[in-house]
Scaffold this active site. Structure first.
Site, mmCIF file in Angstrom:
data_model
loop_
_atom_site.group_PDB
_atom_site.id
_atom_site.type_symbol
_atom_site.label_atom_id
_atom_site.label_comp_id
_atom_site.label_asym_id
_atom_site.label_seq_id
_atom_site.Cartn_x
_atom_site.Cartn_y
_atom_site.Cartn_z
ATOM 1 N N LYS A 1 -6.543 -0.713 -16.308
ATOM 2 C CA LYS A 1 -5.947 -1.110 -17.595
ATOM 3 C C LYS A 1 -4.687 -1.948 -17.468
ATOM 4 C CE LYS A 1 -7.553 2.781 -20.268
ATOM 5 N NZ LYS A 1 -7.144 3.934 -21.053
ATOM 6 N N GLY B 1 -2.490 4.580 -4.852
ATOM 7 C CA GLY B 1 -3.550 5.507 -4.442
ATOM 8 C C GLY B 1 -4.929 4.892 -4.347
ATOM 9 N N GLY C 1 3.550 6.136 -7.068
ATOM 10 C CA GLY C 1 4.513 5.784 -8.120
ATOM 11 C C GLY C 1 5.661 4.929 -7.604
ATOM 12 N N ARG D 1 0.147 11.418 5.625
ATOM 13 C CA ARG D 1 1.584 11.570 5.358
ATOM 14 C C ARG D 1 2.279 12.359 6.466
ATOM 15 N NH1 ARG D 1 1.686 12.135 -1.312
ATOM 16 N NH2 ARG D 1 1.903 9.895 -1.595
HETATM 17 P P1 AMP Z 1 -5.840 1.774 -11.315
HETATM 18 O O1 AMP Z 1 -5.584 3.248 -11.101
HETATM 19 O O2 AMP Z 1 -5.264 1.229 -12.554
HETATM 20 O O3 AMP Z 1 -5.521 0.953 -10.077
HETATM 21 O O4 AMP Z 1 -7.396 1.645 -11.574
HETATM 22 C C1 AMP Z 1 -8.358 1.956 -10.612
HETATM 23 C C2 AMP Z 1 -9.627 2.205 -11.325
HETATM 24 O O5 AMP Z 1 -10.022 1.049 -12.046
HETATM 25 C C3 AMP Z 1 -10.763 2.537 -10.396
HETATM 26 O O6 AMP Z 1 -11.163 3.857 -10.634
HETATM 27 C C4 AMP Z 1 -11.861 1.537 -10.785
HETATM 28 O O7 AMP Z 1 -13.139 2.133 -10.865
HETATM 29 C C5 AMP Z 1 -11.421 1.072 -12.153
HETATM 30 N N1 AMP Z 1 -11.960 -0.246 -12.472
HETATM 31 C C6 AMP Z 1 -11.793 -1.383 -11.777
HETATM 32 N N2 AMP Z 1 -12.447 -2.392 -12.350
HETATM 33 C C7 AMP Z 1 -13.056 -1.915 -13.454
HETATM 34 C C8 AMP Z 1 -13.889 -2.486 -14.473
HETATM 35 N N3 AMP Z 1 -14.211 -3.785 -14.446
HETATM 36 N N4 AMP Z 1 -14.329 -1.677 -15.450
HETATM 37 C C9 AMP Z 1 -13.983 -0.368 -15.455
HETATM 38 N N5 AMP Z 1 -13.209 0.223 -14.534
HETATM 39 C C10 AMP Z 1 -12.748 -0.528 -13.538
#
Ligand code: AMP
Length: 397
Positions: A198, A355, A378, A37
Site C-alpha cells: 500500500k 521484513g 521499523g 539477529r
Molecule cells: P509491504 O509490507 O508493504 O512491503 O508489502 C508486502 C506485501 O505486499 C507482500 O505480502 C506482497 O504479497 C504484497 N503485494 C505486493 N504486490 C502486490 C500486488 N500487486 N497486489 C497485492 N499485494 C501485493
C-alpha cells in the site's frame, strides 16, 4: 564512520559494559527459528570480551504488557546465545535490582551476562529517568548494537546513551556506514525500489525519496494506485482510491526534484489470488474489470533492468508483486538477481531492508550478494523516511 563513537575509541578493559542488543528473534515451541539477529551481535560481544570488558547484555523480547511473564522471558536465549558465541553466557532474572547487581558483581573480565527483558519494567518504554539511573548503576560504558530498536527513545536505547559514555557496536556501525553510503553520500545515479502492498504505509518514505534519488521505481500493489492516478483502469487490483491525489502530488514533487518515477508498463494479471492461478500478461492499459495486477510483467522487468544498469547505488524496500504466491514472484526475483549480479560485478552498491523485502530477496537467492541487508524493520523504514533515530542520534560524536 567519523561522526559516531565506535569501539575503536572505547576503553573497555575491566569495564562493566552495558551492551544493548536485538534478541527479539522468532521462536516456536521454545526454539529459535531464525538466528540471524543472534549471529549479527556476536562480533561485538566477542570483541568487548576479548578486550577484557565484562559484557552485560540488555535486550527486549516481545511486547509484555503487565510486567514479567514466562512467554516473554529472555531466559531460553542464554543457552542459544552461548552455543553461537561458544562461550558461557550467564543469566540474571531481572535487568535491575538485587538480581542484576549481584550477577554483575560476580563477573570477571571477559564474562558475558544476559539480563532479563527490559520491557518487564514500565520505565523502559517511557524512558523513565529513575529506571535509566538504575540501569546505569550496572555499567561504566554503554554500547548500542541494536539498530533495529534505535527508532525508539527507550531507556535502554536512548536514555542510557545520554547517561554513560556511549559507543556504536560493530553491527550498528556497519548498518550506519551502509545506510550512509546509500542515501547520505551515495555514488550517483541512485535508484530506489519501493514496492509492497500500500501507498498509505509508505507515504513519508516516498516523499523523502523523491528528494534524494534519481530514479524511484514503484512496484507492488502501490503501483496500482499511481497507475489509477494517471487515469488507468486497474480492475480488481489492490488500489487506494482515496490516495489518488496524494499519488499525483508525489509525482509532481518528483518532477520538481528531477527524480524520474518508473511505473510498470505491463503486469501479470489473474482473477484469483491463489497459487498457480490462471494468469495472463498484458499492458497496464488493458486490464479487465475482473482482473488483478499481481506482479510486474516482462516489459516492466526490462525497464527496471535498464534503470538499475545505469545506476551506481540502489536502495530497496518492498516486493514488486505478491511474491509469496507463485508465479507472482517472477518480477521480484528477476530484479533481485540483476541487482545481485551488478553488485557482484562491482557496479552497484545495493542496500535493502524491511521484513518482507529480506524474505523476498532470500527467496530469490539474491540477499547474500547485496552490499548490505538490514534486518531492521521499523528503524530501516524510518531511516528511509529521512527521520532522525533517537538511538542513533545519542551516539553522535
Ligand atoms: P509491504 O509490507 O508493504 O512491503 O508489502 C508486502 C506485501 O505486499 C507482500 O505480502 C506482497 O504479497 C504484497 N503485494 C505486493 N504486490 C502486490 C500486488 N500487486 N497486489 C497485492 N499485494 C501485493
Amino acid at each position: 564512520m567519523t561522526s559516531f563513537r565506535t569501539l575503536d575509541s572505547a576503553d573497555l578493559s575491566s569495564k562493566r559494559v552495558l551492551v544493548r542488543v536485538d534478541l527479539n528473534v522468532p521462536m516456536e515451541d521454545g526454539r529459535v527459528t531464525d538466528a540471524t539477529r543472534i549471529d549479527r551481535i556476536l562480533p561485538t560481544i566477542a570483541e568487548i570480551a576479548d578486550k577484557g570488558g565484562k559484557v552485560i547484555l540488555l535486550a527486549h523480547f516481545g511486547r509484555p504488557k503487565n510486567g514479567p511473564d514466562t512467554e516473554n522471558s529472555l531466559a531460553p536465549l542464554a543457552p542459544v546465545l552461548s552455543a553461537h558465541l561458544r562461550r558461557p553466557v550467564a543469566f540474571a532474572r531481572d535487568c535491575v535490582g538485587e538480581a542484576a547487581a549481584s550477577a554483575v558483581a560476580a563477573m570477571k573480565p571477559g564474562d558475558v551476562l544476559l539480563l532479563e527483558n527490559t520491557r518487564f519494567h514500565k520505565g523502559e518504554e517511557k524512558n523513565d529517568a529513575a529506571f535509566v539511573a538504575e540501569l546505569a548503576t550496572l555499567g561504566d560504558v554503554y554500547v548500542n548494537d541494536a539498530f533495529s530498536a534505535a527508532h525508539r527513545a527507550h531507556a535502554s536505547t536512548e536514555g542510557l546513551a545520554r547517561k554513560l559514555p556511549a559507543f556504536a557496536g560493530r553491527t550498528m556501525q556497519a548498518e550506519l556506514e551502509a545506510l550512509s553510503a546509500a542515501l547520505e553520500n551515495p555514488q550517483r545515479p541512485v535508484a530506489a525500489v519501493v514496492g509492497g502492498a500500500k501507498v498509505s504505509t509508505k507515504l513519508e518514505l516516498l516523499g523523502n525519496l523523491v528528494k534524494k534519488v534519481d530514479f524511484l521505481i514503484i512496484g507492488g500493489g502501490m503501483a496500482n494506485t499511481f497507475l489509477a492516478a494517471q487515469g488507468k483502469h486497474v480492475g480488481k487490483s489492490l488500489c487506494e482510491r482515496d490516495l489518488l491525489d496524494t499519488a499525483r502530488s508525489i509525482v509532481e514533487a518528483a518532477k520538481a526534484a528531477r527524480c524520474e518515477i518508473v511505473l510498470p508498463t505491463d503486469a501479470v494479471l489473474a482473477k484469483e489470488f491463489k497459487e498457480h492461478a490462471a494468469t495472463r500478461v498484458a499492458s497496464v492499459d488493458q486490464i479487465a474489470d475482473d482482473e488483478m495486477m499481481l506482479d510486474i510483467g516482462p516489459r516492466s522487468v526490462v525497464e527496471v533492468e535498464r534503470v538499475l544498469s545505469a545506476c551506481k547505488t540502489l536502495v530497496w524496500n518492498g516486493p514488486f508483486g505478491a511474491f509469496e504466491i507463485k508465479p507472482f514472484d517472477a518480477g521480484t526475483n528477476a530484479a533481485a538477481r540483476l541487482a545481485a549480479d551488478l553488485t557482484d560485478a562491482g557496479k552497484l552498491v545495493s542496500v535493502a531492508g524491511g521484513g518482507d523485502t529480506v524474505a523476498a530477496l532470500n527467496q530469490a537467492h539474491a540477499a547474500q550478494h547485496f552490499t548490505y541487508i538490514s534486518t531492521a524493520g521499523g528503524a530501516f523504514l524510518e531511516w528511509m523516511e529521512g527521520k532522525a533515530l533517537p538511538g542513533v542520534e545519542a551516539l553522535r560524536a
